[in-house]
Scaffold this active site. Structure first.
Site, mmCIF file in Angstrom:
data_model
loop_
_atom_site.group_PDB
_atom_site.id
_atom_site.type_symbol
_atom_site.label_atom_id
_atom_site.label_comp_id
_atom_site.label_asym_id
_atom_site.label_seq_id
_atom_site.Cartn_x
_atom_site.Cartn_y
_atom_site.Cartn_z
ATOM 1 N N GLU A 220 -0.349 -10.222 9.642
ATOM 2 C CA GLU A 220 -0.601 -11.574 9.035
ATOM 3 C C GLU A 220 -0.892 -12.728 9.806
ATOM 4 O O GLU A 220 -0.326 -13.826 10.000
ATOM 5 C CB GLU A 220 0.545 -11.885 8.226
ATOM 6 N N GLU A 404 3.941 -3.953 3.463
ATOM 7 C CA GLU A 404 5.187 -4.873 3.238
ATOM 8 C C GLU A 404 5.269 -5.098 1.574
ATOM 9 O O GLU A 404 4.416 -5.549 1.016
ATOM 10 C CB GLU A 404 5.314 -6.209 4.012
#
Length: 497
Positions: A220, A404
């Site tokens: 990310e 995730e």
């Protein structure tokens, strides 16, 4: 690895997940093939189509990967063991007022010492893969660039323990814990950090490249750039959109250089990048322009360069929904050959999905779905299907992994009774199965998280694990959701409610 509380424009985990839908995601897939089609014009994301789950179980393909994820700083503890030096998160957590409960990453879940126990738990659940990150500060602890053999040896033991139990390592090179010595030299604001990252990555490929693994260069980069460099709610705690824009480009450049080093190393396995993506739905379909810019800021600014070799022209600037950095300065960061490096071909795209967001005509985000105990997280399982099918429909197929997905418990107290998480997983597994049936090349699913852990700026006040951790005793207690997950894995199917 969630958490991102802020005041201002909601660029929390939710926003960070924000624009993944539509063109951004689609663009992602395109670039992963040699014959990528022209970049589609960005459009607003239509509202999800109502869907009802069937009355029978929904299956998954033979060989589908079932995993769980963690990150080094959130679970390891042992912050001074075996030559490790501080990261930006050690420094940030030591500042008064930065962490909700005043805690630090010590002891976290003590996985540095308890990894064997945790891997046994993974095996008992039937996991076929485990996503974890390496601590750069353990492997290259000082600016001399000397490799710390004790750090290498530790991760070799972890990898060998996984392989011996038939669990595939999924290794993230960078999950936000930049060594403090790198930050002191300028951090991601400096182009040279991409070179340092490439050297660190090469050392990891040399040490562990004999193992068949899935590698992820960055976790990310959007969250780290925006929350850590624009809003200051994460380490290193900076507050400048221009600094955030520099962190975007230099992280992506580091990603590309690491991919190049992976190919040169001849390492086994595959390599990709983990991007948090989210459908951003315009609240007024007649005025979608701001939602398109939010999509650019939140998704296409990352997906387009990585997968298409170009930056979108509507992501940075002064219009509502954009990253409010100077576009001329941002363009000046880009040197000849950078985009070719950033767009080095990938083997898979790792998608991190937590929910959706709504975008008003003025560019502000707003609630369009129920929230979890994390106020930024708007839960809409159908959004996952929107996200995945958009990729498969608009662009050539590329292997996809959900790396995730999860929610926190409603209480910070230790508990094994987590019916909300169980139903959250059921609904999202159904959408994943639905997407596969619709032709999406989804190959695996990693829940967040294996363990309760140090939840960044939330400290120990949020618990995201399928295994509860008593941080006083370090006792592990599988939650109901872990039992449910084990049943899904054993059946290779998700049952109806």
């Amino acid at each position: 690895m969630p958490d991102t509380p802020f005041p201002r424009p909601v660029i929390t985990r939710r926003t960070l997940l924000t624009a993944a839908g539509a063109g951004a995601m689609a663009a992602a897939l395109a670039a992963c093939t040699a014959d990528a089609p022209p970049i589609p014009a960005p459009t607003a994301i239509p509202s999800p189509t109502p869907w009802s789950p069937p009355a029978e179980p929904m299956g998954f393909p033979t060989g589908f990967t079932w995993g769980a994820a963690t990150s080094a700083f959130q679970v390891e503890g042992s912050l001074t063991a075996d030559g490790r030096t501080p990261s930006v998160w050690d420094t940030f957590a030591a500042r008064a007022g930065t962490i909700r409960d005043g805690s630090t990453g010590e002891p976290a879940a003590d996985q540095y010492r308890r990894y064997e126990e945790d891997i046994d738990l993974m095996a008992s659940l039937g996991l076929s893969a485990y996503r974890f990150s390496l601590s750069w500060s353990r492997i290259v602890p000082t600016s001399t660039g000397t490799i710390e053999s004790r750090g290498i040896d530790h991760y070799r033991r972890v990898i060998d323990a996984l392989v011996s139990r038939g669990i595939r390592p999924a290794i993230t090179l960078f999950h936000w814990d930049l060594p403090q010595w790198v930050q002191d030299a300028g951090g991601w604001v400096q182009r040279e950090t991409a070179d340092l990252f490439a050297e660190y990555a090469a050392a990891c490929f040399e040490a562990f490249g004999d193992v068949e693994a899935d590698w992820m260069t960055l976790n990310e980069p959007k969250t780290h750039a925006y929350v850590g460099h624009w809003y200051g709610a994460h380490a290193p705690g900076l507050r400048s959109p221009d600094v955030a824009a520099a962190a975007v480009h230099h992280q992506l450049l580091a990603h590309g250089r690491a991919v190049e080093r992976f190919r040169l190393s001849g390492a086994a396995g595959r390599i990709g990048i983990a991007l948090n993506l989210i459908p951003a739905y315009p609240t007024d379909p007649g005025e979608p322009e701001a939602a398109v810019r939010v999509d650019a800021r939140e998704n296409r600014l990352f997906l387009d360069p990585v997968l298409l070799g170009t930056y979108p022209d509507d992501a940075v600037g002064g219009d509502a929904g954009q990253l409010p950095a100077d576009p001329v300065t941002f363009a000046g960061l880009q040197k000849a050959g950078d985009l070719e490096t950033i767009a080095a071909p990938l083997d898979f795209l790792a998608v991190q999905y937590y929910g959706v967001t709504g975008v008003r005509p003025d560019g502000r985000e707003t609630q369009v779905a129920p929230t979890s105990a994390a106020p930024w997280q708007q839960m809409l399982p159908e959004g996952m299907h929107d996200l995945l099918t958009r990729l498969a429909t608009d662009y050539p197929a590329i292997p996809l992994l959900i790396t995730e997905n999860g929610i926190p418990d409603r209480s910070p107290a230790v508990t094994v009774d987590d019916p909300e998480r169980l139903e959250f997983f059921r609904a999202h597994f159904q959408q994943a199965s639905r997407a596969i049936a619709d032709g999406v090349p989804l190959e695996g699913y990693y829940v967040w998280s294996l363990l309760d852990n140090f939840e960044w700026a939330e400290g120990y006040t949020q618990r995201w694990g399928i295994i509860a951790v008593d941080f006083q005793t370090q006792e592990r207690l599988p939650k109901r959701s872990a039992e449910f997950y084990a049943d899904v894995i054993a059946a290779t199917a998700v049952p109806p409610a």
